[in-house]
Design a protein around this motif. Structure first.
Motif, mmCIF file in Angstrom:
data_model
loop_
_atom_site.group_PDB
_atom_site.id
_atom_site.type_symbol
_atom_site.label_atom_id
_atom_site.label_comp_id
_atom_site.label_asym_id
_atom_site.label_seq_id
_atom_site.Cartn_x
_atom_site.Cartn_y
_atom_site.Cartn_z
ATOM 1 N N VAL A 135 0.843 -1.199 0.000
ATOM 2 C CA VAL A 135 0.000 0.000 0.000
ATOM 3 C C VAL A 135 0.877 1.247 0.000
ATOM 4 C CG1 VAL A 135 -1.730 1.296 1.291
ATOM 5 C CG2 VAL A 135 -1.924 -1.182 1.106
ATOM 6 N N ALA A 193 2.369 1.639 -3.430
ATOM 7 C CA ALA A 193 1.338 2.090 -4.366
ATOM 8 C C ALA A 193 1.087 3.582 -4.212
ATOM 9 C CB ALA A 193 0.049 1.308 -4.145
ATOM 10 N N ALA A 194 1.099 4.078 -2.989
ATOM 11 C CA ALA A 194 0.897 5.512 -2.761
ATOM 12 C C ALA A 194 2.025 6.322 -3.407
ATOM 13 C CB ALA A 194 0.821 5.795 -1.269
ATOM 14 N N VAL A 234 1.529 6.321 -7.242
ATOM 15 C CA VAL A 234 0.445 7.218 -7.651
ATOM 16 C C VAL A 234 0.949 8.655 -7.746
ATOM 17 C CG1 VAL A 234 -1.737 8.218 -6.869
ATOM 18 C CG2 VAL A 234 -1.413 5.755 -6.832
ATOM 19 N N ASP A 291 -2.255 5.223 -11.040
ATOM 20 C CA ASP A 291 -3.342 4.759 -10.177
ATOM 21 C C ASP A 291 -3.776 3.346 -10.556
ATOM 22 O OD1 ASP A 291 -3.242 7.252 -9.061
ATOM 23 O OD2 ASP A 291 -5.139 7.950 -9.905
ATOM 24 N N LEU A 292 -3.988 3.138 -11.824
ATOM 25 C CA LEU A 292 -4.438 1.829 -12.306
ATOM 26 C C LEU A 292 -3.385 0.762 -12.060
ATOM 27 C CD1 LEU A 292 -6.488 0.073 -13.777
ATOM 28 C CD2 LEU A 292 -5.400 0.766 -15.928
ATOM 29 N N ALA A 294 -0.954 0.782 -9.839
ATOM 30 C CA ALA A 294 -0.816 0.563 -8.398
ATOM 31 C C ALA A 294 -1.972 -0.255 -7.854
ATOM 32 C CB ALA A 294 -0.715 1.902 -7.675
ATOM 33 N N ASP A 295 -3.196 0.089 -8.257
ATOM 34 C CA ASP A 295 -4.363 -0.645 -7.764
ATOM 35 C C ASP A 295 -4.328 -2.114 -8.186
ATOM 36 O OD1 ASP A 295 -5.289 1.646 -6.570
ATOM 37 O OD2 ASP A 295 -6.751 2.100 -8.150
ATOM 38 N N LEU A 296 -3.983 -2.361 -9.431
ATOM 39 C CA LEU A 296 -3.932 -3.740 -9.914
ATOM 40 C C LEU A 296 -2.805 -4.533 -9.257
ATOM 41 C CD1 LEU A 296 -4.673 -3.267 -13.715
ATOM 42 C CD2 LEU A 296 -6.211 -4.152 -11.950
ATOM 43 N N VAL A 319 -1.448 -3.998 -6.255
ATOM 44 C CA VAL A 319 -1.807 -4.274 -4.855
ATOM 45 C C VAL A 319 -2.883 -5.348 -4.785
ATOM 46 C CG1 VAL A 319 -2.855 -3.274 -2.780
ATOM 47 C CG2 VAL A 319 -1.081 -2.020 -3.990
ATOM 48 N N LEU A 320 -3.874 -5.261 -5.651
ATOM 49 C CA LEU A 320 -4.927 -6.275 -5.681
ATOM 50 C C LEU A 320 -4.353 -7.659 -5.981
ATOM 51 C CD1 LEU A 320 -7.964 -6.891 -5.555
ATOM 52 C CD2 LEU A 320 -8.049 -6.406 -8.002
ATOM 53 N N TYR A 350 -2.444 -8.972 -2.861
ATOM 54 C CA TYR A 350 -3.322 -9.451 -1.794
ATOM 55 C C TYR A 350 -4.030 -10.739 -2.194
ATOM 56 C CZ TYR A 350 -2.341 -5.296 0.905
ATOM 57 O OH TYR A 350 -1.706 -4.322 1.629
#
Length: 81
Positions: A19, A22-23, A26, A34-35, A37-39, A41-42, A45
């Motif tokens: 996280v 990812a911040a 971004v 953003d995309l 980082a979100d992918l 991290v997802l 997890y």
């Protein structure tokens, strides 16, 4: 047995560090970052969840790294009065 600070940090790194990274991503790559980082991290997890689900002791990769296991406390039975 309670976790030591070192083992606690080892357990936290695979959970919390993505996280934080990812911040940073971004900020460095606004919009498209953003995309990504979100992918990322997802996906990470999902890997951790899969390691928990596949383990007979329900220890994820983060638990094995820190040699830890989460247990439920046992409640003491009340004495008959």
């Amino acid at each position: 047995i309670a976790l030591t600070l070192t083992r606690g940090l080892l357990r936290w790194l695979p959970i919390g560090l993505p996280v934080g990274l990812a911040a940073i991503l971004v900020v460095v790559l606004p919009g498209f970052g953003d995309l990504i980082a979100d992918l990322a991290v997802l996906a990470w997890y999902a890997v951790l969840l899969a390691t928990i689900a596949r383990s007979p002791t329900k220890q994820g990769w983060h638990d094995r790294l820190a040699s830890s296991i989460v247990v439920k406390p046992v409640r003491m039975a009340e004495r008959d009065r």
